[in-house]
Scaffold this motif. Structure first.
Motif, PDB file in Angstrom:
ATOM      1  N   PRO A  82       0.807  -1.233   0.000  1.00  0.00           N
ATOM      2  CA  PRO A  82       0.000   0.000   0.000  1.00  0.00           C
ATOM      3  C   PRO A  82       0.835   1.276   0.000  1.00  0.00           C
ATOM      4  CG  PRO A  82      -0.832  -1.584   1.599  1.00  0.00           C
ATOM      5  CD  PRO A  82       0.474  -2.106   1.124  1.00  0.00           C
ATOM      6  N   LYS A  83       2.055   1.200   0.517  1.00  0.00           N
ATOM      7  CA  LYS A  83       2.927   2.370   0.523  1.00  0.00           C
ATOM      8  C   LYS A  83       3.806   2.456  -0.715  1.00  0.00           C
ATOM      9  CE  LYS A  83       3.115   2.883   5.547  1.00  0.00           C
ATOM     10  NZ  LYS A  83       4.005   2.995   6.739  1.00  0.00           N
ATOM     11  N   GLY A  84       3.527   1.645  -1.705  1.00  0.00           N
ATOM     12  CA  GLY A  84       4.264   1.727  -2.951  1.00  0.00           C
ATOM     13  C   GLY A  84       5.544   0.912  -2.934  1.00  0.00           C
ATOM     14  N   LEU A  85       6.269   1.028  -4.032  1.00  0.00           N
ATOM     15  CA  LEU A  85       7.509   0.273  -4.161  1.00  0.00           C
ATOM     16  C   LEU A  85       8.557   0.699  -3.140  1.00  0.00           C
ATOM     17  CD1 LEU A  85       7.802   0.204  -8.061  1.00  0.00           C
ATOM     18  CD2 LEU A  85       6.965  -1.601  -6.553  1.00  0.00           C
ATOM     19  N   THR A  86       8.631   1.978  -2.843  1.00  0.00           N
ATOM     20  CA  THR A  86       9.607   2.420  -1.850  1.00  0.00           C
ATOM     21  C   THR A  86       9.235   1.933  -0.454  1.00  0.00           C
ATOM     22  OG1 THR A  86       8.378   4.510  -1.665  1.00  0.00           O
ATOM     23  CG2 THR A  86      10.278   4.473  -3.140  1.00  0.00           C
ATOM     24  N   GLY A  87       7.952   1.913  -0.128  1.00  0.00           N
ATOM     25  CA  GLY A  87       7.544   1.370   1.157  1.00  0.00           C
ATOM     26  C   GLY A  87       7.877  -0.101   1.277  1.00  0.00           C
ATOM     27  N   LEU A  88       7.692  -0.852   0.178  1.00  0.00           N
ATOM     28  CA  LEU A  88       8.059  -2.267   0.176  1.00  0.00           C
ATOM     29  C   LEU A  88       9.556  -2.448   0.348  1.00  0.00           C
ATOM     30  CD1 LEU A  88       7.213  -5.210  -0.242  1.00  0.00           C
ATOM     31  CD2 LEU A  88       7.469  -4.846  -2.720  1.00  0.00           C
ATOM     32  N   ALA A  89      10.348  -1.600  -0.320  1.00  0.00           N
ATOM     33  CA  ALA A  89      11.798  -1.697  -0.184  1.00  0.00           C
ATOM     34  C   ALA A  89      12.245  -1.389   1.242  1.00  0.00           C
ATOM     35  CB  ALA A  89      12.472  -0.742  -1.175  1.00  0.00           C
ATOM     36  N   VAL A  90      11.657  -0.383   1.864  1.00  0.00           N
ATOM     37  CA  VAL A  90      12.013  -0.043   3.250  1.00  0.00           C
ATOM     38  C   VAL A  90      11.641  -1.184   4.196  1.00  0.00           C
ATOM     39  CG1 VAL A  90      11.472   1.508   5.163  1.00  0.00           C
ATOM     40  CG2 VAL A  90      11.889   2.440   2.891  1.00  0.00           C
ATOM     41  N   THR A  91      10.493  -1.801   3.980  1.00  0.00           N
ATOM     42  CA  THR A  91      10.072  -2.916   4.828  1.00  0.00           C
ATOM     43  C   THR A  91      11.034  -4.091   4.703  1.00  0.00           C
ATOM     44  OG1 THR A  91       7.762  -2.252   4.592  1.00  0.00           O
ATOM     45  CG2 THR A  91       8.190  -4.493   5.333  1.00  0.00           C
ATOM     46  N   LEU A  92      11.432  -4.416   3.484  1.00  0.00           N
ATOM     47  CA  LEU A  92      12.378  -5.505   3.290  1.00  0.00           C
ATOM     48  C   LEU A  92      13.735  -5.185   3.905  1.00  0.00           C
ATOM     49  CD1 LEU A  92      11.544  -6.505  -0.410  1.00  0.00           C
ATOM     50  CD2 LEU A  92      10.856  -7.667   1.698  1.00  0.00           C
ATOM     51  N   TRP A  93      14.178  -3.935   3.774  1.00  0.00           N
ATOM     52  CA  TRP A  93      15.471  -3.543   4.353  1.00  0.00           C
ATOM     53  C   TRP A  93      15.445  -3.655   5.867  1.00  0.00           C
ATOM     54  CZ3 TRP A  93      20.388  -2.684   3.231  1.00  0.00           C
ATOM     55  CH2 TRP A  93      21.165  -1.948   4.137  1.00  0.00           C
ATOM     56  N   ARG A  94      14.374  -3.219   6.481  1.00  0.00           N
ATOM     57  CA  ARG A  94      14.281  -3.322   7.935  1.00  0.00           C
ATOM     58  C   ARG A  94      14.223  -4.772   8.389  1.00  0.00           C
ATOM     59  NH1 ARG A  94       9.779   1.444   9.187  1.00  0.00           N
ATOM     60  NH2 ARG A  94      11.195   3.219   8.792  1.00  0.00           N
ATOM     61  N   SER A  95      13.561  -5.621   7.611  1.00  0.00           N
ATOM     62  CA  SER A  95      13.509  -7.035   7.959  1.00  0.00           C
ATOM     63  C   SER A  95      14.897  -7.669   7.909  1.00  0.00           C
ATOM     64  CB  SER A  95      12.560  -7.772   7.003  1.00  0.00           C
ATOM     65  OG  SER A  95      12.534  -9.148   7.263  1.00  0.00           O
ATOM     66  N   VAL A  96      15.655  -7.355   6.884  1.00  0.00           N
ATOM     67  CA  VAL A  96      17.013  -7.895   6.770  1.00  0.00           C
ATOM     68  C   VAL A  96      17.892  -7.362   7.897  1.00  0.00           C
ATOM     69  CG1 VAL A  96      19.077  -7.913   5.319  1.00  0.00           C
ATOM     70  CG2 VAL A  96      16.825  -8.249   4.294  1.00  0.00           C
ATOM     71  N   THR A  97      17.735  -6.067   8.239  1.00  0.00           N
ATOM     72  CA  THR A  97      18.536  -5.480   9.305  1.00  0.00           C
ATOM     73  C   THR A  97      18.240  -6.147  10.653  1.00  0.00           C
ATOM     74  OG1 THR A  97      18.531  -3.370   8.121  1.00  0.00           O
ATOM     75  CG2 THR A  97      19.153  -3.330  10.440  1.00  0.00           C
ATOM     76  N   ARG A  98      16.957  -6.413  10.916  1.00  0.00           N
ATOM     77  CA  ARG A  98      16.591  -7.068  12.177  1.00  0.00           C
ATOM     78  C   ARG A  98      17.174  -8.476  12.250  1.00  0.00           C
ATOM     79  NH1 ARG A  98      11.090  -5.099  11.122  1.00  0.00           N
ATOM     80  NH2 ARG A  98      10.786  -3.098  12.195  1.00  0.00           N
ATOM     81  N   ARG A  99      17.127  -9.196  11.136  1.00  0.00           N
ATOM     82  CA  ARG A  99      17.684 -10.546  11.144  1.00  0.00           C
ATOM     83  C   ARG A  99      19.174 -10.537  11.376  1.00  0.00           C
ATOM     84  NH1 ARG A  99      14.504 -13.515   6.074  1.00  0.00           N
ATOM     85  NH2 ARG A  99      12.392 -13.387   6.968  1.00  0.00           N
ATOM     86  N   ARG A 100      19.859  -9.580  10.789  1.00  0.00           N
ATOM     87  CA  ARG A 100      21.313  -9.491  11.007  1.00  0.00           C
ATOM     88  C   ARG A 100      21.618  -9.144  12.451  1.00  0.00           C
ATOM     89  NH1 ARG A 100      23.565  -6.217   5.651  1.00  0.00           N
ATOM     90  NH2 ARG A 100      23.167  -7.910   4.140  1.00  0.00           N
ATOM     91  N   ALA A 101      20.814  -8.221  13.021  1.00  0.00           N
ATOM     92  CA  ALA A 101      21.034  -7.841  14.409  1.00  0.00           C
ATOM     93  C   ALA A 101      20.758  -9.014  15.336  1.00  0.00           C
ATOM     94  CB  ALA A 101      20.143  -6.655  14.764  1.00  0.00           C
ATOM     95  N   ALA A 102      19.712  -9.794  15.048  1.00  0.00           N
ATOM     96  CA  ALA A 102      19.413 -10.943  15.895  1.00  0.00           C
ATOM     97  C   ALA A 102      20.488 -12.017  15.769  1.00  0.00           C
ATOM     98  CB  ALA A 102      18.049 -11.524  15.489  1.00  0.00           C
ATOM     99  N   ALA A 103      21.064 -12.150  14.576  1.00  0.00           N
ATOM    100  CA  ALA A 103      22.117 -13.141  14.400  1.00  0.00           C
ATOM    101  C   ALA A 103      23.403 -12.723  15.089  1.00  0.00           C
ATOM    102  CB  ALA A 103      22.367 -13.375  12.909  1.00  0.00           C
TER     103      ALA A 103
END
Length: 374
Positions: free
Chosen positions: A353-374
């Motif tokens: 719903p937030k467009g392609l940039t919103g999707l990109a930001v969501t994916l980036w935050r997901s990857v960042t959280r996984r790296r931080a948890a690892a």
């Protein structure tokens, strides 16, 4: 006799100064990410694209970037200010016709433009005469759209017209302008508009070198306007604009004038659309009512929604993506490209719903959280 002890107490020694910790790498990357991405995109657009693309494809990309300038203004008004405008084609057309009138008079060499001869006009209309001056024409590219937007903003926003009512009003303005242009055959070229441009400030419009220079000009103008809009959003004015979008009544109760802020923002977006229209004329070689009516204005809004209206970069990206999709589908699947273009819009709005940039930001935050948890 008891001896009195000294009542002064020695101050405790100051602790040794601690070394200032170095800024962590993620924080530095977050701070430099924006300039780095902008520099990479600028190099790609200004250096790689002119060398890699053939003149025809480069001209198409220049057309997409003209639409991106209009989308940047829509992102400023709609995404940042909450003002859904469905009539940016009006300001796009005003800037385009101002540039087209100068180019036609320049090509005519003091005589009547060709479409006036075909329409039976025997003398140059008074409205056209000042546009023979290039300085006046270039000034009108910005002044005319800004003046119309300021007038409309003062009349509308002072009456607290907003939401769907404002959107419908701008859409009606675009429809009215198209009817006016079509009905004035001898003055505006009617349905055909202004076309057959041969010279652009001493350069052959059809030459490959001129088209490459126009592409670089369009890309540079887009970059400058993007940086200016980004700085505006980050300023106090931009924060006030966001506050008006999220709670206009609260901002009014705090003593600010939302009507003035919205009018200025609307005028800035109109000026951007006028500049885009002026650049569009020599790039594509035509300006007609079909390019500035209701449907083209809606397509620009759809592009902003696909890219992400809450980010200025998303508005630019969405306009380019939708322009390329329109060209690709019309070439590969000419009978179904309208359906595919609509399906692309529905797909993006459903999944992101937030467009392609919103999707990109969501994916980036997901990857960042996984790296931080690892």
């Amino acid at each position: 006799m008891t001896a009195f002890q000294d009542s002064t107490v020695a101050a405790p020694a100051e602790p040794p100064a601690r070394p200032v910790p170095a800024e962590p790498a993620p924080a530095r990357w977050t701070r430099l990410r924006g300039p780095a991405v902008f520099t990479a995109v600028a190099v790609l657009m200004l250096v790689v694209a002119p060398l890699a693309l053939e003149p025809f494809r480069l001209g198409l990309l220049a057309k997409y970037l003209c639409y991106a300038i209009v989308a940047l203004g829509i992102g400023l008004t709609w995404g940042q200010g909450g003002m859904l405008t469905l009539g940016q084609g009006v300001f796009f057309g005003l800037g385009g016709y101002a540039m087209g009138m100068y180019l036609k008079l320049h090509d005519a060499g003091g005589d009547l433009p060709d479409f006036m001869v075909w329409s039976g006009v025997d003398h140059l209309p008074a409205l056209w005469r000042p546009f023979g001056n290039p300085v006046f024409a270039l000034a009108m590219v910005v002044v005319l759209p800004v003046a119309v937007a300021l007038l409309l903003g003062v009349l509308v926003f002072r009456q607290r017209v907003r939401g769907a009512y404002f959107a419908i009003l701008t859409q009606a303005l675009a429809a009215a302008l198209v009817i006016l242009l079509v009905g004035q055959q001898g003055l505006t070229g009617g349905t055909n508009g202004l076309t057959n441009f041969f010279d652009f400030f001493g350069n052959d419009v059809a030459a490959d070198g001129t088209q490459r220079g126009l592409y670089v000009l369009v890309a540079a103008v887009l970059g400058v306007l993007y940086l200016g809009a980004r700085q505006l959003v980050r300023s106090r004015f931009g924060r006030l604009l966001l506050a008006i979008r999220d709670g206009e009544d609260r901002v009014r109760f705090l003593g600010y004038d939302p009507a003035a802020v919205k009018t200025v923002t609307f005028a800035i977006s109109a000026g951007m659309a006028g500049i885009a229209g002026a650049l569009f004329v020599p790039v594509v070689g035509i300006i007609s009512p079909a390019l500035l009516g209701v449907v083209p204005s809606l397509e620009l809004v759809v592009g902003v929604a696909v890219g992400g209206r809450y980010a200025l970069a998303g508005a630019v990206l969405g306009a380019v993506v939708m322009g390329y999709a329109k060209t690709y589908f019309s070439e590969e699947l000419p009978e179904a490209w309208l359906y595919l273009q609509g399906a692309l819009f529905i797909l993006v709005m459903t999944l992101a719903p937030k467009g392609l940039t919103g999707l990109a930001v969501t994916l980036w935050r997901s990857v960042t959280r996984r790296r931080a948890a690892a």
